[in-house]
Every structure is written in C-alpha cells, then in structure tokens.
Design a protein around this motif. Structure first.
Motif, PDB file in Angstrom:
ATOM      1  N   CYS A   1       7.540  20.685 -71.135  1.00 44.23           N
ATOM      2  CA  CYS A   1       8.655  19.811 -70.751  1.00 44.23           C
ATOM      3  C   CYS A   1       9.397  20.462 -69.592  1.00 44.23           C
ATOM      4  O   CYS A   1       9.795  21.618 -69.670  1.00 44.23           O
ATOM      5  CB  CYS A   1       9.610  19.590 -71.921  1.00 44.23           C
ATOM      6  SG  CYS A   1      11.038  18.588 -71.436  1.00 44.23           S
TER       7      CYS A   1
ATOM      8  N   ILE B   1      12.217  19.119 -68.350  1.00 41.19           N
ATOM      9  CA  ILE B   1      13.562  18.539 -68.269  1.00 41.19           C
ATOM     10  C   ILE B   1      14.649  19.499 -68.774  1.00 41.19           C
ATOM     11  O   ILE B   1      15.712  19.608 -68.181  1.00 41.19           O
ATOM     12  CB  ILE B   1      13.576  17.187 -69.013  1.00 41.19           C
ATOM     13  CG1 ILE B   1      12.611  16.239 -68.286  1.00 41.19           C
ATOM     14  CG2 ILE B   1      14.976  16.597 -69.050  1.00 41.19           C
ATOM     15  CD1 ILE B   1      12.420  14.905 -68.916  1.00 41.19           C
ATOM     16  N   HIS B   2      14.365  20.200 -69.860  1.00 40.60           N
ATOM     17  CA  HIS B   2      15.252  21.259 -70.367  1.00 40.60           C
ATOM     18  C   HIS B   2      16.677  20.770 -70.650  1.00 40.60           C
ATOM     19  O   HIS B   2      17.652  21.281 -70.089  1.00 40.60           O
ATOM     20  CB  HIS B   2      15.291  22.455 -69.394  1.00 40.60           C
ATOM     21  CG  HIS B   2      13.962  23.133 -69.242  1.00 40.60           C
ATOM     22  ND1 HIS B   2      13.791  24.309 -68.569  1.00 40.60           N
ATOM     23  CD2 HIS B   2      12.734  22.787 -69.704  1.00 40.60           C
ATOM     24  CE1 HIS B   2      12.515  24.661 -68.596  1.00 40.60           C
ATOM     25  NE2 HIS B   2      11.848  23.749 -69.285  1.00 40.60           N
ATOM     26  N   CYS B   3      16.802  19.792 -71.517  1.00 44.94           N
ATOM     27  CA  CYS B   3      18.121  19.309 -71.922  1.00 44.94           C
ATOM     28  C   CYS B   3      18.850  20.421 -72.685  1.00 44.94           C
ATOM     29  O   CYS B   3      18.252  21.061 -73.559  1.00 44.94           O
ATOM     30  CB  CYS B   3      18.002  18.119 -72.872  1.00 44.94           C
ATOM     31  SG  CYS B   3      16.887  16.825 -72.337  1.00 44.94           S
TER      32      CYS B   3
ATOM     33  N   CYS C   1      18.466  21.059 -76.766  1.00 47.27           N
ATOM     34  CA  CYS C   1      17.171  20.541 -77.245  1.00 47.27           C
ATOM     35  C   CYS C   1      16.752  21.288 -78.507  1.00 47.27           C
ATOM     36  O   CYS C   1      16.828  22.522 -78.556  1.00 47.27           O
ATOM     37  CB  CYS C   1      16.128  20.720 -76.148  1.00 47.27           C
ATOM     38  SG  CYS C   1      14.430  20.447 -76.707  1.00 47.27           S
TER      39      CYS C   1
ATOM     40  N   THR D   1       8.417  23.461 -77.383  1.00 44.33           N
ATOM     41  CA  THR D   1       7.475  22.573 -76.689  1.00 44.33           C
ATOM     42  C   THR D   1       7.635  22.627 -75.168  1.00 44.33           C
ATOM     43  O   THR D   1       6.981  21.870 -74.460  1.00 44.33           O
ATOM     44  CB  THR D   1       7.650  21.104 -77.151  1.00 44.33           C
ATOM     45  OG1 THR D   1       8.942  20.647 -76.723  1.00 44.33           O
ATOM     46  CG2 THR D   1       7.508  20.957 -78.641  1.00 44.33           C
ATOM     47  N   TRP D   2       8.507  23.483 -74.660  1.00 42.77           N
ATOM     48  CA  TRP D   2       8.772  23.491 -73.210  1.00 42.77           C
ATOM     49  C   TRP D   2       7.646  24.121 -72.396  1.00 42.77           C
ATOM     50  O   TRP D   2       7.389  23.732 -71.273  1.00 42.77           O
ATOM     51  CB  TRP D   2      10.071  24.261 -72.921  1.00 42.77           C
ATOM     52  CG  TRP D   2      11.322  23.537 -73.296  1.00 42.77           C
ATOM     53  CD1 TRP D   2      11.439  22.357 -73.976  1.00 42.77           C
ATOM     54  CD2 TRP D   2      12.656  23.958 -73.003  1.00 42.77           C
ATOM     55  NE1 TRP D   2      12.764  22.024 -74.130  1.00 42.77           N
ATOM     56  CE2 TRP D   2      13.525  22.991 -73.546  1.00 42.77           C
ATOM     57  CE3 TRP D   2      13.203  25.055 -72.354  1.00 42.77           C
ATOM     58  CZ2 TRP D   2      14.912  23.082 -73.450  1.00 42.77           C
ATOM     59  CZ3 TRP D   2      14.585  25.158 -72.248  1.00 42.77           C
ATOM     60  CH2 TRP D   2      15.435  24.185 -72.787  1.00 42.77           C
TER      61      TRP D   2
ATOM     62  N   GLY E   1       7.605  14.916 -77.530  1.00 41.59           N
ATOM     63  CA  GLY E   1       7.233  16.179 -76.877  1.00 41.59           C
ATOM     64  C   GLY E   1       8.207  17.272 -77.227  1.00 41.59           C
ATOM     65  O   GLY E   1       8.917  17.161 -78.228  1.00 41.59           O
ATOM     66  N   GLY E   2       8.255  18.118 -76.206  1.00 42.23           N
ATOM     67  CA  GLY E   2       7.700  18.072 -74.846  1.00 42.23           C
ATOM     68  C   GLY E   2       8.055  16.764 -74.125  1.00 42.23           C
ATOM     69  O   GLY E   2       8.799  15.942 -74.626  1.00 42.23           O
TER      70      GLY E   2
ATOM     71  N   GLY F   1      12.221  12.003 -71.755  1.00 47.80           N
ATOM     72  CA  GLY F   1      13.538  12.487 -71.314  1.00 47.80           C
ATOM     73  C   GLY F   1      13.847  12.083 -69.880  1.00 47.80           C
ATOM     74  O   GLY F   1      14.920  12.395 -69.363  1.00 47.80           O
TER      75      GLY F   1
ATOM     76  N   TYR G   1      18.239  13.911 -73.624  1.00 49.78           N
ATOM     77  CA  TYR G   1      19.177  14.182 -74.721  1.00 49.78           C
ATOM     78  C   TYR G   1      20.460  14.774 -74.142  1.00 49.78           C
ATOM     79  O   TYR G   1      20.408  15.679 -73.300  1.00 49.78           O
ATOM     80  CB  TYR G   1      18.528  15.166 -75.702  1.00 49.78           C
ATOM     81  CG  TYR G   1      19.480  15.721 -76.736  1.00 49.78           C
ATOM     82  CD1 TYR G   1      20.041  14.890 -77.694  1.00 49.78           C
ATOM     83  CD2 TYR G   1      19.832  17.068 -76.738  1.00 49.78           C
ATOM     84  CE1 TYR G   1      20.930  15.383 -78.637  1.00 49.78           C
ATOM     85  CE2 TYR G   1      20.717  17.577 -77.680  1.00 49.78           C
ATOM     86  CZ  TYR G   1      21.261  16.728 -78.624  1.00 49.78           C
ATOM     87  OH  TYR G   1      22.138  17.223 -79.550  1.00 49.78           O
TER      88      TYR G   1
HETATM   89  S1  SF4 Z   1      15.015  16.777 -75.683  1.00 49.72           S
HETATM   90 FE1  SF4 Z   1      12.931  16.197 -75.056  1.00 49.72          FE
HETATM   91  S2  SF4 Z   1      13.145  15.895 -72.823  1.00 49.72           S
HETATM   92 FE2  SF4 Z   1      14.913  17.065 -73.453  1.00 49.72          FE
HETATM   93  S3  SF4 Z   1      14.330  19.224 -73.192  1.00 49.72           S
HETATM   94 FE3  SF4 Z   1      13.853  18.680 -75.322  1.00 49.72          FE
HETATM   95  S4  SF4 Z   1      11.718  18.097 -75.285  1.00 49.72           S
HETATM   96 FE4  SF4 Z   1      12.437  18.010 -73.159  1.00 49.72          FE
END
Ligand code: SF4
Length: 208
Positions: free
Chosen positions: A28, A30-32, A35, A40-41, A71-72, A100, A125
């Motif tokens: 992933c 995006i790294h909200c 999270c 899963t990153w 995900g991810g 995301g 998120y």
């Molecule tokens: S919430 Fe989903 S999109 Fe946001 S960092 Fe986590 S895995 Fe990635």
C-alpha cells in the motif's frame, strides 16, 4: 501472472453480506495515519502465482455468498487485480473492493466501468473523522454501486446499524482479525489492558 497477497480467508462475516471470501492484497502506497493494517504496506513480498491463488479460491467459491477484496491497496496492483476480478466474475458472486484512493483518481479507470466490481468503497481512512456507517472505517469514505447487483445486494445491508463484530483467527503467536473495529484499535487495546492482556498490533515493515 503473479500477485502479492497478504492473506486469503473464508468465511469472513464482517465485510459485507453473508459468508464471504476475504482477499487482502499486499502493498500500500497510501499510508493513512492510524491504519490498522500496516503489515500490508510492504511491497514486493508475499508473491504468489495467480494460478495457485485461483486453486485456493476455487475450493471456496461455489459456497461463498460474495467476495471482499481489500489490502493493502488493491489498485496498487492494477493488472493482477483485473485478472483476479475476471476470474472471480465467472462465479457470479457479488464483489466488494476497498480502495484508499479517492474516487476522483479512480473514476476514469476501466475497472470502474467494465462491471467487474459491484461495490467500491473509496477514499483514505481518516482517523479524525467519526465512524457511524457500516463497512466504513471513517465517515469520509464513500460507497459506490457500480452494478445493479451491488445496489441490490448491499443497499439494505448498509442501512443497518454499525455492528461491533470482528472475525478472529487465533494462533499461539498472533490474533488475526477481519472486519472494521470501532474507534480503530483503541477500544480493543483498552479492553485488553483492563483484562491484563498486552496487545502489540501490526507495524509497518518498509524495506526498500
Ligand atoms: S487504511 Fe488501507 S489505504 Fe489506508 S494505509 Fe491502511 S491499507 Fe493503505
């Protein structure tokens, strides 16, 4: 073709109606903040062949009620995601995909228009937002019905109140969960502390 997968599981009862196959893609970008799936990153790990993945899924597909892909970030592996969706659609089950990315980024993509995804949940998120809606981690996230099947199968489900329920898979070393915990991990961490249980939740392991 290969695909990077964090895990697959059946049955998942907390991410859409009925007993579902859950497929979590690995990687992933995006790294909200906040999270709960930081494990899963990492990209370029957990590679499996599409052929092997399909073999596993074939054992569950006849009896499942639907499939949830999360995900991810599924759209960070767009080509494998597309092949996976084509395969899953041959089983005539409803398919929910989480992303995301914002819908503005996703809307022009072929996968938004070719009927392979029934329901899409978009937007990152945001831990500062409230969380009052079913299937959403934060209220800024948006549900898009991309097919009539998605609308028919999910409309009533989404109108029902948010539920405090998770699917848990427990091993001697780890507890693995599926579902959307209320208040991120805060409520679970607090309840664990009150019962003298120390929880260490998933951390990002980012290797270049
Ligand atoms: S919430 Fe989903 S999109 Fe946001 S960092 Fe986590 S895995 Fe990635």
């Amino acid at each position: 073709m290969d695909i990077h997968i964090s895990r697959v599981h059946y049955p998942v009862t907390t991410l859409g109606p009925g007993k579902r196959i859950g497929i979590w893609l690995q990687g992933c970008s995006i790294h909200c903040e906040g999270c709960i799936s930081m494990d899963t990153w990492q990209f370029n790990t957990n590679k499996v062949s599409m052929k092997d993945l399909k073999q596993v899924l074939k054992t569950w597909l006849p009896q499942c009620d639907g499939i949830t892909i999360s995900g991810g970030e599924p759209f960070d592996q767009e080509k494998p995601l597309s092949e996976l969706l084509e395969f899953l659609n041959s089983y005539d089950k409803n398919i929910l995909v989480y992303s995301g990315y914002s819908f503005d980024v996703l809307k022009e993509k072929k996968l938004m228009q070719n009927g392979l995804i029934d329901v899409l949940i978009s937007e990152p998120y945001d831990h500062t937002q409230s969380q009052t809606k079913r299937l959403l981690g934060s209220d800024n996230q948006k549900v898009h019905f991309l097919t009539s099947v998605g609308k028919n199968e999910f409309t009533t489900y989404l109108e029902e109140p948010i539920e405090k329920k998770l699917d848990l898979h427990i091993t001697p070393e780890t507890i693995w969960m599926a579902g959307i915990p209320v208040d991120g991990m805060n409520e679970i961490t607090q309840a664990s502390k009150e019962n003298n249980v120390t929880l260490t939740h998933s951390q990002a392991v980012i290797k270049k």
